[in-house]
Design a protein around this motif. Structure first.
Motif: not given
Lengths: 224, 99
Positions: B1-10, B37-55
């Motif tokens: 399954m493919i997941y799409e990632v949305f990141r928040q930097e601050r 997307y976060a191992r180098r502390q480059e994000s404070v939060a992530l939204w991880v969404v299965p691509r199929d669930e995106i309208l």
């Protein structure tokens, strides 16, 4: 703890260093890209833990972390045979990863309660990263157990590695570890003799040889 | 399954699409998202969404000229030019009649 703490620290550090090297043998050839990155990252973390542990031990022993990691004669390495094995087969790699993380959790919990504040503090720091290693190992176990082929391959691998895994810990800690492993699995594991820590697998010599090649070829005192 | 990632930097900033990866289920997606997307502390939060669930919506009929709904509205450049010209002509004629 009646043993000198450097002794205990070296045991832990050697485990983490050698497992880190073994895990890093998957870098570039893991079953798929995402896992390649994740597993390589775990390998790097383990080596980071080894470094912190060697640094603490080095202060007691009047040396430095690199010397402890690379310059000791093979007979002085205290790593458990479980981490020495070269197992480039994914089911065995995951089985070892899970067994090691489960054993390590028991060990780290005990160290966090240590009267030695430096050891307890470092154990706490290591624990915060190991939590994610355990989640990673656990998700693989769950997935392998969910399908007949995965379950069979995992069971074979665990049976093979079980005596090695028991050798990571001693006494009460070993009992706690064995109970946790058995509780998690839908199949039994036999009562076997643990393979003790002082045993060296033939693969260890090859690994140390490869691991120290750059250090040995550089002039003494080279800075990195 | 493919997941799409949305990141928040601050904290407080919008989540921005960061990329995607393959994972067989949610626990794997959780582990891989952290690594990628976060191992180098480059994000404070992530939204991880299965691509199929995106309208996904990417077709918007535009048969009639409904430009007035847009923020930028009508282009009045041409009309403004005509208006200026007319105003200019009016001014110059009145100039001629001045004292």
């Amino acid at each position: 703890m009646t043993r000198p703490r450097a002794d205990l620290l070296l045991e832990l550090a050697d485990d983490e260093l050698i497992l880190g090297w073994r895990d890093s043998e998957w870098t570039g050839i893991a079953p798929f890209l995402e896992e390649d990155v994740a597993f390589s990252s775990i390998a790097q973390n383990e080596i980071g833990h080894a470094r912190a542990l060697y640094e603490l031990a080095a202060r007691d022993l009047g040396t430095d972390a690199d010397a402890l990691a690379f310059d000791r004669p093979i007979a002085e390495y205290r790593c458990a045979p479980l981490v020495q094995l070269r197992r480039l087969e994914w089911a065995r790699t995951i089985a070892r990863h899970w067994l090691y993380e489960t054993a390590d959790a028991v060990r780290i919990e005990a160290l966090k309660d240590s009267d030695d504040v430096e050891v307890a503090g470092l154990a706490g720091k290591i624990e915060r990263e190991e939590t994610y290693h355990r989640l990673h190992a656990e998700m693989w176990i769950e997935r392998l157990l969910a399908a007949p082929e995965g379950r069979t391959r995992l069971e074979e691998a665990l049976l093979e590695l079980w005596p090695y895994a028991l050798g990571v810990l001693e006494g009460e800690l070993r009992e706690t570890f064995a109970a946790r492993v058995r509780e998690r699995l839908p199949f039994g594991l036999p009562e076997v003799e643990a393979i003790p820590r002082d045993r060296h697998e033939p693969e260890l010599a090859e690994l140390l040889d490869e691991m120290t090649i750059v250090r040995r070829s550089a002039p003494v005192g080279a800075q990195w | 399954m493919i997941y799409e990632v949305f990141r928040q930097e601050r904290k407080g900033q919008p989540f921005v699409h960061g990329g995607s990866f393959h994972a067989p289920d949610r626990p794997f997606a959780d582990a891989y998202a952290r690594e990628f997307y976060a191992r180098r502390q480059e994000s404070v939060a992530l939204w991880v969404v299965p691509r199929d669930e995106i309208l996904e919506i990417d077709e918007f009929p535009d048969e009639f000229d409904l430009k007035y709904r847009r923020v930028d509205g009508y282009s009045i450049k041409a009309r403004l030019a005509i208006a200026r010209e007319r105003a200019g002509a009016a001014t110059s004629s009145s100039d001629g009649e001045g004292p």
